[in-house]
Scaffold this motif. Structure first.
Motif, PDB file in Angstrom:
ATOM      1  N   THR A  30       0.841  -1.115  -0.049  1.00  0.00           N
ATOM      2  CA  THR A  30       0.134   0.048   0.208  1.00  0.00           C
ATOM      3  C   THR A  30       0.804   1.339   0.066  1.00  0.00           C
ATOM      4  O   THR A  30       0.439   2.371  -0.366  1.00  0.00           O
ATOM      5  N   ALA A  31       2.085   1.285   0.388  1.00  0.00           N
ATOM      6  CA  ALA A  31       2.863   2.504   0.768  1.00  0.00           C
ATOM      7  C   ALA A  31       3.769   2.547  -0.348  1.00  0.00           C
ATOM      8  O   ALA A  31       4.430   3.891  -0.444  1.00  0.00           O
ATOM      9  N   PHE A  34       2.307   2.103  -5.135  1.00  0.00           N
ATOM     10  CA  PHE A  34       1.816   3.270  -6.151  1.00  0.00           C
ATOM     11  C   PHE A  34       2.991   4.503  -6.404  1.00  0.00           C
ATOM     12  O   PHE A  34       2.579   5.033  -7.281  1.00  0.00           O
ATOM     13  N   ARG A  35       3.986   4.340  -5.777  1.00  0.00           N
ATOM     14  CA  ARG A  35       4.849   5.284  -6.205  1.00  0.00           C
ATOM     15  C   ARG A  35       5.769   4.943  -7.402  1.00  0.00           C
ATOM     16  O   ARG A  35       6.340   5.677  -7.717  1.00  0.00           O
ATOM     17  N   ALA A  41       3.510  -0.511 -11.729  1.00  0.00           N
ATOM     18  CA  ALA A  41       2.608  -0.298 -10.971  1.00  0.00           C
ATOM     19  C   ALA A  41       1.608  -1.314 -10.770  1.00  0.00           C
ATOM     20  O   ALA A  41       0.720  -1.542  -9.639  1.00  0.00           O
ATOM     21  N   LEU A  77      -6.843   0.254   3.332  1.00  0.00           N
ATOM     22  CA  LEU A  77      -7.328   1.136   2.246  1.00  0.00           C
ATOM     23  C   LEU A  77      -8.738   1.524   2.395  1.00  0.00           C
ATOM     24  O   LEU A  77      -9.587   1.936   1.580  1.00  0.00           O
ATOM     25  N   TYR A 134     -19.194  -1.528  -6.287  1.00  0.00           N
ATOM     26  CA  TYR A 134     -17.984  -0.494  -6.279  1.00  0.00           C
ATOM     27  C   TYR A 134     -17.739   0.069  -7.551  1.00  0.00           C
ATOM     28  O   TYR A 134     -16.969   1.142  -7.754  1.00  0.00           O
ATOM     29  N   LEU A 135     -17.683  -0.809  -8.571  1.00  0.00           N
ATOM     30  CA  LEU A 135     -17.093  -0.473  -9.768  1.00  0.00           C
ATOM     31  C   LEU A 135     -17.949  -0.731 -10.914  1.00  0.00           C
ATOM     32  O   LEU A 135     -18.995  -1.696 -10.713  1.00  0.00           O
ATOM     33  N   ASP A 141     -11.130  -2.317 -19.088  1.00  0.00           N
ATOM     34  CA  ASP A 141     -10.311  -1.920 -18.205  1.00  0.00           C
ATOM     35  C   ASP A 141      -9.967  -3.219 -17.711  1.00  0.00           C
ATOM     36  O   ASP A 141      -8.607  -3.308 -17.199  1.00  0.00           O
ATOM     37  N   ARG A 144      -7.076  -4.625 -19.937  1.00  0.00           N
ATOM     38  CA  ARG A 144      -5.915  -3.736 -19.776  1.00  0.00           C
ATOM     39  C   ARG A 144      -5.022  -3.824 -18.612  1.00  0.00           C
ATOM     40  O   ARG A 144      -3.861  -4.416 -18.548  1.00  0.00           O
TER      41      ARG A 144
ATOM     42  N   ILE B 124       0.328   8.474   2.479  1.00  0.00           N
ATOM     43  CA  ILE B 124       1.293   7.291   2.838  1.00  0.00           C
ATOM     44  C   ILE B 124       0.879   6.225   2.277  1.00  0.00           C
ATOM     45  O   ILE B 124       1.758   5.050   2.238  1.00  0.00           O
ATOM     46  N   ALA B 125      -0.252   5.888   1.732  1.00  0.00           N
ATOM     47  CA  ALA B 125      -0.690   4.769   0.984  1.00  0.00           C
ATOM     48  C   ALA B 125      -1.664   4.863   0.001  1.00  0.00           C
ATOM     49  O   ALA B 125      -2.473   6.022  -0.166  1.00  0.00           O
ATOM     50  N   ARG B 126      -1.794   3.998  -1.305  1.00  0.00           N
ATOM     51  CA  ARG B 126      -2.698   4.117  -2.204  1.00  0.00           C
ATOM     52  C   ARG B 126      -3.046   2.733  -2.590  1.00  0.00           C
ATOM     53  O   ARG B 126      -2.461   1.904  -2.598  1.00  0.00           O
ATOM     54  N   ASP B 127      -4.347   2.637  -3.221  1.00  0.00           N
ATOM     55  CA  ASP B 127      -4.849   1.307  -3.750  1.00  0.00           C
ATOM     56  C   ASP B 127      -4.039   1.184  -4.920  1.00  0.00           C
ATOM     57  O   ASP B 127      -4.002   1.972  -5.683  1.00  0.00           O
ATOM     58  N   ARG B 128      -3.502  -0.138  -5.021  1.00  0.00           N
ATOM     59  CA  ARG B 128      -2.521  -0.324  -6.056  1.00  0.00           C
ATOM     60  C   ARG B 128      -3.032  -0.210  -7.647  1.00  0.00           C
ATOM     61  O   ARG B 128      -2.480   0.451  -8.437  1.00  0.00           O
ATOM     62  N   GLN B 129      -4.004  -0.945  -7.911  1.00  0.00           N
ATOM     63  CA  GLN B 129      -4.393  -0.931  -9.240  1.00  0.00           C
ATOM     64  C   GLN B 129      -5.307   0.170  -9.604  1.00  0.00           C
ATOM     65  O   GLN B 129      -5.684   0.274 -10.754  1.00  0.00           O
ATOM     66  N   ARG B 130      -5.620   1.012  -8.521  1.00  0.00           N
ATOM     67  CA  ARG B 130      -6.522   2.305  -8.981  1.00  0.00           C
ATOM     68  C   ARG B 130      -7.736   2.026  -9.804  1.00  0.00           C
ATOM     69  O   ARG B 130      -8.325   2.896 -10.199  1.00  0.00           O
ATOM     70  N   TRP B 131      -8.413   0.770  -9.365  1.00  0.00           N
ATOM     71  CA  TRP B 131      -9.745   0.647  -9.832  1.00  0.00           C
ATOM     72  C   TRP B 131     -10.710   1.389  -8.819  1.00  0.00           C
ATOM     73  O   TRP B 131     -11.502   1.894  -9.260  1.00  0.00           O
ATOM     74  N   ARG B 132     -10.372   1.470  -7.547  1.00  0.00           N
ATOM     75  CA  ARG B 132     -10.878   2.427  -6.704  1.00  0.00           C
ATOM     76  C   ARG B 132      -9.822   3.472  -6.371  1.00  0.00           C
ATOM     77  O   ARG B 132      -8.713   3.061  -6.082  1.00  0.00           O
ATOM     78  N   CYS B 134      -8.538   5.432  -3.791  1.00  0.00           N
ATOM     79  CA  CYS B 134      -8.761   5.625  -2.416  1.00  0.00           C
ATOM     80  C   CYS B 134      -7.091   5.840  -1.765  1.00  0.00           C
ATOM     81  O   CYS B 134      -6.397   5.243  -2.362  1.00  0.00           O
ATOM     82  N   VAL B 136      -4.426   7.055   1.308  1.00  0.00           N
ATOM     83  CA  VAL B 136      -4.360   7.253   3.047  1.00  0.00           C
ATOM     84  C   VAL B 136      -3.446   8.265   3.311  1.00  0.00           C
ATOM     85  O   VAL B 136      -2.275   8.208   2.626  1.00  0.00           O
ATOM     86  N   PRO B 177     -15.061   5.904  -8.719  1.00  0.00           N
ATOM     87  CA  PRO B 177     -16.561   5.551  -8.945  1.00  0.00           C
ATOM     88  C   PRO B 177     -17.562   5.765  -8.083  1.00  0.00           C
ATOM     89  O   PRO B 177     -18.710   6.144  -8.798  1.00  0.00           O
ATOM     90  N   SER B 198     -14.069   5.233 -13.923  1.00  0.00           N
ATOM     91  CA  SER B 198     -12.567   4.234 -13.543  1.00  0.00           C
ATOM     92  C   SER B 198     -11.990   4.453 -14.930  1.00  0.00           C
ATOM     93  O   SER B 198     -11.378   3.670 -15.275  1.00  0.00           O
ATOM     94  N   ARG B 199     -11.930   5.878 -15.527  1.00  0.00           N
ATOM     95  CA  ARG B 199     -11.270   5.728 -16.884  1.00  0.00           C
ATOM     96  C   ARG B 199      -9.864   5.928 -16.418  1.00  0.00           C
ATOM     97  O   ARG B 199      -9.396   6.442 -15.674  1.00  0.00           O
ATOM     98  N   PRO B 200      -9.098   5.212 -17.412  1.00  0.00           N
ATOM     99  CA  PRO B 200      -7.526   5.420 -17.357  1.00  0.00           C
ATOM    100  C   PRO B 200      -7.073   6.754 -17.528  1.00  0.00           C
ATOM    101  O   PRO B 200      -5.920   7.055 -16.889  1.00  0.00           O
TER     102      PRO B 200
END
Lengths: 180, 277
Positions: A30-31, A34-35, A41, A77, A134-135, A141, A144, B124-132, B134, B136, B177, B198-200
Motif C-alpha cells: 500500500t505504501a 503506487f509510487r 504499478a 485502504l 463499487y465499480l 479496463d 488492460r 502514505i498509501a494508495r490502492d495499487r490498481q487504481r480501480w478504486r 482511495c 491514505v 466511481p 474508472s477511466r484510465p
C-alpha cells in the motif's frame, strides 16, 4: 500440565510470525507500489507473497497468509472487507492443490504461476468489486489491467521467487509439516 | 495417503477462509459488519510502518533521480531561479493589491470571511490498481481530521475523508466511481453533478442539472457547497468535452480535474468550518 501448554507455543509463535509477515507485505504493497513508475504499478506484492508462502512454507500456511494479507489490505485502504482476501485465498488454494504437478526447477513454471495467478486474482477482484457495486463493469479496463499485471508478475516471479526458492531448497529450510 | 490428507486439510482451511471472506463482504455491504473499530486500530498501528517504507523509497528515489538527471536538474535549477525572481516581483505587487483590497473592504464595511482551518498531510498509501481511487494520509483524529472532511490539492479539491483513525485517514478521491459531488459552472452558474469514473485518463463525468446550453468546453467548475461536504467556491476542474444527454435536453460530458489525482503526494485537509454536515 505445563508441558501441555508449551505444545501450543510453536503454533502461537508461527501465528505471530505470519501476522508480522502479512503486516509488512501489506504495508509495502500500500505504501510503496503506487509510487513506482507506471510500468511497475501492476506489481502484486500480496500475490507474490502468497505464492512464496504456499510453495516455501506449505500450502495451508500459504492460504492462511493470503487471507490475512487480503483482510489487512482491505482494512488499510478502507476497502470492502473480504474483497481482496477472496481472490488471494482462491489463488493460494489452487496453487496448493496443484503444486505436486509442476516442476519448480523450470523458469516457465514460475512465469506461468505468476502470470496466471495475477490474471485469476485480477478477474476475481474486479468481479467482486463490480458485483458489490463499487465499480462499473467495464471489461476493457479489466483486460488492460489484468494483461499488464500478468506480464509484470510473471517476470517478477521468475526473477525473484525462483532464485529464492532454489536457495531455500539448497539450505533445506523447508518445514517438516509443509508440502513444499 | 499423507499428501491426500494434507490436501483434504488444505481444502477445508481454504473453504473455511473463503466462506469467512464472503460472509465479511456480504456483512460489510449490508452494514452488518463494521470495519471501523478494527480498521482504525490496524491503520494506527501500521501507519508508521507505511510512512517508513514511503520515506525509504522517496529517499532512494531522490538520490537516484539526482544521478540520473544531473543535466536536467541543473537546467531546472536555472529555470526555477528565474521563476523565483519573477514570483518575487509579483509578490510585491500582490502585497500591494492585498493591502488595497483590505482598505477597500474596510471602507465598504465588509467583514473578512471566516476561512476554514487547513492541515497539511502527506499521502502514505494508495490502492495499487487504481480501480478504486482511495488514498491514505498521515493525519488523523489527533490532528482534528473528521469523517467527511474535504481534502484539497494545490489546484483544487482532491476528495473527502471516508474514515479517520488516530494518526491516519482514508480519503476517497473525486475520481473514485463511488464519488459524487455538487458543482457549479463558474460562468453560467448552472448546477452540475460531478461523478468519478474508472477511466484510465482520470477524467470525471458531469451532468448539468439545468436544461439548455449552459456548459462550454473550457468552463471552470467549482464546488456549489450544496452537498454539505465541500465548502463552496473550490475548484473542481475544467470541462473537457460536452454532449447532450439521451433526451437532448441537458449537457453531460467529461471534466479534467484541477488537481493531478494520479500523482497526488501532498494534500490539505479542511479540519473545521468547511464541513457543514
Amino acid at each position: 500440565m505445563q508441558r501441555e501448554h508449551l505444545v501450543w507455543l510453536p503454533q502461537i509463535a508461527k501465528a505471530i510470525l505470519l501476522l508480522l509477515c502479512a503486516s509488512i507485505v501489506a504495508a509495502l504493497d500500500t505504501a510503496v507500489v503506487f509510487r513506482l513508475p507506471s510500468v511497475f504499478a501492476s506489481v502484486n506484492v500480496p500475490l507474490i507473497a502468497a505464492l512464496a508462502a504456499t510453495l516455501f512454507m506449505g500450502s495451508t500456511n500459504g492460504v492462511v497468509l493470503a487471507f490475512v494479507l487480503g483482510v489487512l489490505c482491505d482494512v488499510m485502504l478502507a476497502n470492502a472487507l473480504g474483497a481482496r482476501s477472496i481472490p488471494l485465498v482462491v489463488f493460494a488454494a489452487v496453487v496448493g492443490l496443484m503444486e505436486a504437478r509442476f516442476s519448480r526447477e523450470h523458469p516457465l513454471t514460475w512465469a506461468v504461476l505468476g502470470a496466471l495467478g495475477s490474471v485469476i486474482h485480477d478477474i476475481l477482484y474486479f468481479c467482486v468489486l463490480a458485483f458489490s457495486g463499487y465499480l462499473p463493469l467495464i471489461w476493457a479496463d479489466l483486460i488492460r489491467i489484468a494483461g499488464f499485471g500478468a506480464l509484470i508478475n510473471g517476470v517478477l516471479s521468475v526473477v525473484c521467487l525462483m532464485p529464492l526458492y532454489l536457495w531455500w531448497r539448497s539450505g533445506d529450510h523447508r518445514p517438516a509439516t509443509g508440502l513444499g | 495417503m499423507g499428501a491426500g490428507r494434507s490436501k483434504f486439510g488444505l481444502i477445508q482451511v481454504a473453504v473455511l477462509l473463503l466462506v469467512l471472506s464472503v460472509l465479511m463482504l456480504v456483512g460489510f455491504l449490508r452494514g452488518f459488519v463494521a470495519a471501523e473499530p478494527a480498521g482504525q486500530v490496524v491503520r494506527t498501528v501500521l501507519s508508521p510502518v507505511q510512512k517508513l517504507f514511503g520515506g525509504i523509497y522517496s529517499a532512494v528515489d531522490s538520490r537516484l533521480e539526482v544521478y540520473r538527471d544531473h543535466e536536467r536538474v541543473l537546467a531546472e535549477n536555472e529555470a526555477l531561479r528565474q521563476e523565483v525572481q519573477s514570483l518575487r516581483a509579483s509578490l510585491v505587487k500582490n502585497e500591494e493589491l492585498a493591502a488595497e483590497n483590505a482598505r477597500l473592504r474596510e471602507l465598504l464595511g465588509y467583514s473578512e470571511e471566516a476561512p476554514y482551518e487547513l492541515a497539511a498531510a502527506r499521502v502514505i498509501a494508495r490502492d495499487r490498481q487504481r480501480w478504486r481511487d482511495c488514498i491514505v494520509i498521515d493525519k488523523g483524529t489527533a490532528d482534528g481530521v473528521e469523517k467527511n472532511a474535504a481534502v484539497l490539492g494545490p489546484h483544487g479539491i482532491v476528495g473527502r475523508v471516508t474514515s479517520a483513525s488516530l494518526r491516519s485517514s482514508a480519503v476517497m478521491l473525486i475520481s473514485d466511481p463511488q464519488s459524487a459531488l455538487s458543482g457549479r459552472v463558474q460562468e453560467s452558474r448552472a448546477l452540475v453533478s460531478v461523478e468519478g469514473s474508472s477511466r484510465p485518463d482520470g477524467l470525471l463525468k458531469f451532468e448539468c442539472l439545468e436544461s439548455g446550453d449552459k456548459v462550454k468546453v473550457g468552463d471552470l467548475v467549482i464546488t456549489s457547497g450544496l452537498g454539505g461536504v465541500f465548502p463552496p467556491g473550490l475548484v473542481v476542474g475544467r470541462v473537457h468535452s460536452v454532449e447532450k444527454d439521451f433526451y437532448g435536453i441537458s449537457d453531460t460530458g467529461l471534466l479534467t480535474p484541477a488537481s493531478n489525482l494520479m500523482s497526488v503526494e501532498s494534500v490539505l485537509v479542511v479540519i473545521n468550518g468547511g464541513n457543514t454536515q
